[in-house]
Design a protein around this motif. Structure first.
Motif, PDB file in Angstrom:
ATOM      1  N   GLU A 170       0.860  -1.186   0.000  1.00 32.64           N
ATOM      2  CA  GLU A 170       0.000   0.000   0.000  1.00 32.64           C
ATOM      3  C   GLU A 170       0.887   1.224   0.000  1.00 32.64           C
ATOM      4  OE1 GLU A 170      -3.405  -0.004   2.868  1.00 32.64           O
ATOM      5  OE2 GLU A 170      -2.340  -1.773   3.609  1.00 32.64           O
ATOM      6  N   GLN A 171       0.458   2.250  -0.703  1.00 29.75           N
ATOM      7  CA  GLN A 171       1.232   3.484  -0.789  1.00 29.75           C
ATOM      8  C   GLN A 171       0.735   4.483   0.251  1.00 29.75           C
ATOM      9  OE1 GLN A 171       3.816   3.117  -2.853  1.00 29.75           O
ATOM     10  NE2 GLN A 171       2.891   1.123  -3.212  1.00 29.75           N
ATOM     11  N   GLY A 172       1.612   5.442   0.561  1.00 25.78           N
ATOM     12  CA  GLY A 172       1.229   6.539   1.437  1.00 25.78           C
ATOM     13  C   GLY A 172       1.276   6.219   2.918  1.00 25.78           C
ATOM     14  N   ARG A 173       1.898   5.131   3.290  1.00 25.61           N
ATOM     15  CA  ARG A 173       1.990   4.763   4.701  1.00 25.61           C
ATOM     16  C   ARG A 173       3.408   4.907   5.246  1.00 25.61           C
ATOM     17  NH1 ARG A 173      -2.570   1.274   6.500  1.00 25.61           N
ATOM     18  NH2 ARG A 173      -1.081   0.676   8.092  1.00 25.61           N
ATOM     19  N   GLY A 174       4.350   5.367   4.415  1.00 30.00           N
ATOM     20  CA  GLY A 174       5.726   5.582   4.846  1.00 30.00           C
ATOM     21  C   GLY A 174       6.585   4.331   4.891  1.00 30.00           C
ATOM     22  N   ARG A 175       6.076   3.244   4.364  1.00 34.14           N
ATOM     23  CA  ARG A 175       6.818   1.981   4.449  1.00 34.14           C
ATOM     24  C   ARG A 175       8.083   2.005   3.588  1.00 34.14           C
ATOM     25  NH1 ARG A 175       1.251  -1.396   4.019  1.00 34.14           N
ATOM     26  NH2 ARG A 175       0.835  -1.600   6.259  1.00 34.14           N
ATOM     27  N   GLY A 176       7.987   2.548   2.389  1.00 30.57           N
ATOM     28  CA  GLY A 176       9.162   2.626   1.525  1.00 30.57           C
ATOM     29  C   GLY A 176      10.242   3.496   2.141  1.00 30.57           C
ATOM     30  N   SER A 177       9.853   4.640   2.665  1.00 30.84           N
ATOM     31  CA  SER A 177      10.821   5.521   3.318  1.00 30.84           C
ATOM     32  C   SER A 177      11.419   4.865   4.559  1.00 30.84           C
ATOM     33  CB  SER A 177      10.168   6.854   3.695  1.00 30.84           C
ATOM     34  OG  SER A 177       9.845   7.584   2.531  1.00 30.84           O
ATOM     35  N   ARG A 178      10.606   4.116   5.258  1.00 34.30           N
ATOM     36  CA  ARG A 178      11.122   3.409   6.439  1.00 34.30           C
ATOM     37  C   ARG A 178      12.195   2.402   6.031  1.00 34.30           C
ATOM     38  NH1 ARG A 178       7.923  -0.504  10.641  1.00 34.30           N
ATOM     39  NH2 ARG A 178       9.720  -0.918  11.953  1.00 34.30           N
ATOM     40  N   MET A 179      11.938   1.667   4.968  1.00 34.44           N
ATOM     41  CA  MET A 179      12.928   0.691   4.512  1.00 34.44           C
ATOM     42  C   MET A 179      14.199   1.383   4.022  1.00 34.44           C
ATOM     43  SD  MET A 179      10.779  -2.482   2.976  1.00 34.44           S
ATOM     44  CE  MET A 179      12.159  -3.589   3.263  1.00 34.44           C
ATOM     45  N   LEU A 180      14.055   2.481   3.294  1.00 32.86           N
ATOM     46  CA  LEU A 180      15.228   3.204   2.819  1.00 32.86           C
ATOM     47  C   LEU A 180      16.028   3.791   3.980  1.00 32.86           C
ATOM     48  CD1 LEU A 180      13.778   5.041  -0.298  1.00 32.86           C
ATOM     49  CD2 LEU A 180      15.483   3.197  -0.298  1.00 32.86           C
ATOM     50  N   SER A 181      15.353   4.348   4.962  1.00 35.95           N
ATOM     51  CA  SER A 181      16.049   4.895   6.135  1.00 35.95           C
ATOM     52  C   SER A 181      16.806   3.801   6.879  1.00 35.95           C
ATOM     53  CB  SER A 181      15.057   5.583   7.076  1.00 35.95           C
ATOM     54  OG  SER A 181      14.520   6.725   6.460  1.00 35.95           O
ATOM     55  N   TRP A 182      16.171   2.641   7.022  1.00 31.56           N
ATOM     56  CA  TRP A 182      16.828   1.502   7.665  1.00 31.56           C
ATOM     57  C   TRP A 182      18.080   1.115   6.880  1.00 31.56           C
ATOM     58  CZ3 TRP A 182      17.694  -3.343   5.562  1.00 31.56           C
ATOM     59  CH2 TRP A 182      18.155  -4.313   6.440  1.00 31.56           C
ATOM     60  N   LEU A 183      17.954   1.037   5.551  1.00 32.28           N
ATOM     61  CA  LEU A 183      19.080   0.681   4.698  1.00 32.28           C
ATOM     62  C   LEU A 183      20.231   1.662   4.865  1.00 32.28           C
ATOM     63  CD1 LEU A 183      20.412  -0.889   2.357  1.00 32.28           C
ATOM     64  CD2 LEU A 183      19.075   0.546   0.793  1.00 32.28           C
ATOM     65  N   CYS A 184      19.909   2.950   4.886  1.00 35.59           N
ATOM     66  CA  CYS A 184      20.951   3.970   4.997  1.00 35.59           C
ATOM     67  C   CYS A 184      21.557   4.036   6.395  1.00 35.59           C
ATOM     68  CB  CYS A 184      20.392   5.333   4.571  1.00 35.59           C
ATOM     69  SG  CYS A 184      19.975   5.371   2.817  1.00 35.59           S
ATOM     70  N   GLY A 185      20.866   3.500   7.378  1.00 31.97           N
ATOM     71  CA  GLY A 185      21.464   3.360   8.701  1.00 31.97           C
ATOM     72  C   GLY A 185      22.398   2.171   8.784  1.00 31.97           C
ATOM     73  N   LEU A 186      22.214   1.233   7.893  1.00 25.20           N
ATOM     74  CA  LEU A 186      23.008   0.002   7.880  1.00 25.20           C
ATOM     75  C   LEU A 186      24.264   0.140   7.023  1.00 25.20           C
ATOM     76  CD1 LEU A 186      22.755  -2.959   8.938  1.00 25.20           C
ATOM     77  CD2 LEU A 186      21.650  -3.503   6.762  1.00 25.20           C
ATOM     78  N   HIS A 187      24.166   0.858   5.916  1.00 26.14           N
ATOM     79  CA  HIS A 187      25.274   0.982   4.964  1.00 26.14           C
ATOM     80  C   HIS A 187      25.594   2.450   4.701  1.00 26.14           C
ATOM     81  CE1 HIS A 187      25.183  -3.285   4.203  1.00 26.14           C
ATOM     82  NE2 HIS A 187      23.900  -3.230   3.892  1.00 26.14           N
ATOM     83  N   ASP A 188      26.884   2.747   4.566  1.00 23.01           N
ATOM     84  CA  ASP A 188      27.349   4.117   4.356  1.00 23.01           C
ATOM     85  C   ASP A 188      27.339   4.553   2.898  1.00 23.01           C
ATOM     86  OD1 ASP A 188      27.892   4.317   7.064  1.00 23.01           O
ATOM     87  OD2 ASP A 188      30.011   3.818   6.841  1.00 23.01           O
ATOM     88  N   ASN A 189      27.271   3.600   1.974  1.00 21.60           N
ATOM     89  CA  ASN A 189      27.433   3.912   0.553  1.00 21.60           C
ATOM     90  C   ASN A 189      26.468   3.034  -0.241  1.00 21.60           C
ATOM     91  OD1 ASN A 189      28.668   5.296  -1.576  1.00 21.60           O
ATOM     92  ND2 ASN A 189      30.373   3.873  -1.729  1.00 21.60           N
TER      93      ASN A 189
END
Length: 163
Positions: free
Chosen positions: A102-121
């Motif tokens: 489902e769109q508009g629930r912030g799930r994609g951004s949550r996954m991207l933020s998690w990814l960027c917290g895990l990897h520097d590049n």
């Protein structure tokens, strides 16, 4: 928001395929008619990513509601870039096939933020008609670079995150 981001299991594959189907339908509804066509991404893509340990899901309790593949670079699609160059030439991770049920629930951004917290590049790309993905990448600190060309000959907008 509740839930956990975890590596996918074999039991998640049907849900991952349903998430891909929902993402495809959303793309079509927003005018993105040429991305993820011809059965892409297929179950074989998901199975390959699962076997490699690269398939991640957001599970909010009843199974996956979002997914993405995170692979180690280099990615041959990113060997040549037109326009602005990559921010660095250091080893990087690649994010592919981010999809939400489902769109508009912030799930994609949550996954991207998690990814960027895990990897520097991290490098990623998206279709020019996939404006929601472009916005999500930019919200999470990815910087738009040039254009890369996929194996099927289609151009994609290239993004790079460096912490």
């Amino acid at each position: 928001m509740t839930g956990v981001i975890r590596r996918a299991t074999e039991g998640d594959l049907d849900s991952v395929m349903a998430v891909y189907d929902a993402a495809r339908a959303f793309m079509r509804s927003t005018g993105n008619l040429t991305q993820w066509v011809g059965g892409y991404p297929s179950r074989a893509h998901a199975e390959r990513d699962l076997a490699g340990g690269w398939l991640w899901v957001l599970d909010e309790g009843d199974g996956p509601v979002a997914c993405m593949s995170v692979l180690p670079g280099p990615d041959r699609t990113y060997a040549a870039i037109d326009g602005e160059p990559w921010l660095n030439d250091d080893p990087y991770w690649v994010m592919h096939r981010l999809a939400c049920a489902e769109q508009g629930r912030g799930r994609g951004s949550r996954m991207l933020s998690w990814l960027c917290g895990l990897h520097d590049n991290v490098r990623a790309d998206t279709h020019e008609d996939n404006v929601p993905m472009q916005r999500a990448l930019e919200r999470c600190g990815f910087v738009r670079r040039g254009t890369v060309v996929c194996d099927d000959g289609t151009p994609r907008i290239a993004y790079h995150f460096v912490r």
